[in-house]
Design a protein around this motif. Sequence first.
Motif, short mmCIF file in Angstrom:
data_model
loop_
_atom_site.label_atom_id
_atom_site.label_comp_id
_atom_site.label_asym_id
_atom_site.label_seq_id
_atom_site.Cartn_x
_atom_site.Cartn_y
_atom_site.Cartn_z
N GLY A 19 0.83 -1.20 0.00
CA GLY A 19 0.00 0.00 0.00
C GLY A 19 0.86 1.25 0.00
N SER A 21 1.79 3.03 2.39
CA SER A 21 2.76 3.01 3.49
C SER A 21 3.55 1.69 3.51
N LYS A 48 1.02 -2.10 11.67
CA LYS A 48 0.54 -0.72 11.70
C LYS A 48 -0.93 -0.66 11.29
N GLU A 49 -1.67 0.13 12.05
CA GLU A 49 -3.10 0.29 11.84
C GLU A 49 -3.40 0.78 10.42
N ASN A 50 -4.40 0.20 9.78
CA ASN A 50 -4.88 0.56 8.45
C ASN A 50 -3.85 0.34 7.34
N GLY A 51 -2.80 -0.41 7.62
CA GLY A 51 -1.82 -0.74 6.59
C GLY A 51 -2.21 -2.01 5.87
N ALA A 54 -2.59 -5.09 8.19
CA ALA A 54 -3.74 -4.96 9.10
C ALA A 54 -5.05 -5.15 8.34
N LEU A 55 -5.15 -4.57 7.17
CA LEU A 55 -6.39 -4.69 6.39
C LEU A 55 -6.62 -6.12 5.91
#
Length: 145
Positions: A19, A21, A48-51, A54-55
């Motif tokens: 992504g 990030s 990491k959140e929303n990376g 994580a997704l």
Amino acid sequence: MNGRVDYLITKEETNLTRGPSGLAFNIVGGTDQQYVSNDSGIYVSRIKENGAAALDGRLQEGDKILSVNGQDLKNLLHQDAVDLFRNTGYAVSLRVQHRLQVQNGPLAHRGEGEPSGIPMAVVLVPVFALTMVAAWAFMRYRQQL
């Protein structure tokens, strides 16, 4: 209880798409900085959140990464592993080892995708239906008074 903790080791192939990030997780380990005693493997230390990781949801903190795009991570220095992750490209295939603590009691075999318990809807729908029938019956009873 004998104080022994049992673990279930499973392996999984996880495909991530890089992504904005990156893959969005941190690693620890390597031959020069072992994270686990007597194991120079590479482990996920933080997601990491929303990376991307994580997704996707399959990669977990504490997982051991066995290979990246088919390249084995055994006997790598930490920085070499970091460089490998940074240069993997857009689509990344990870071979991951999960270590799950086993609950007390026997393990039953479950097929792929089978739920581990009764689905919530199986319980809630009948309870809701009974509540509605009871409310309807109560209202009819009150009308007759």
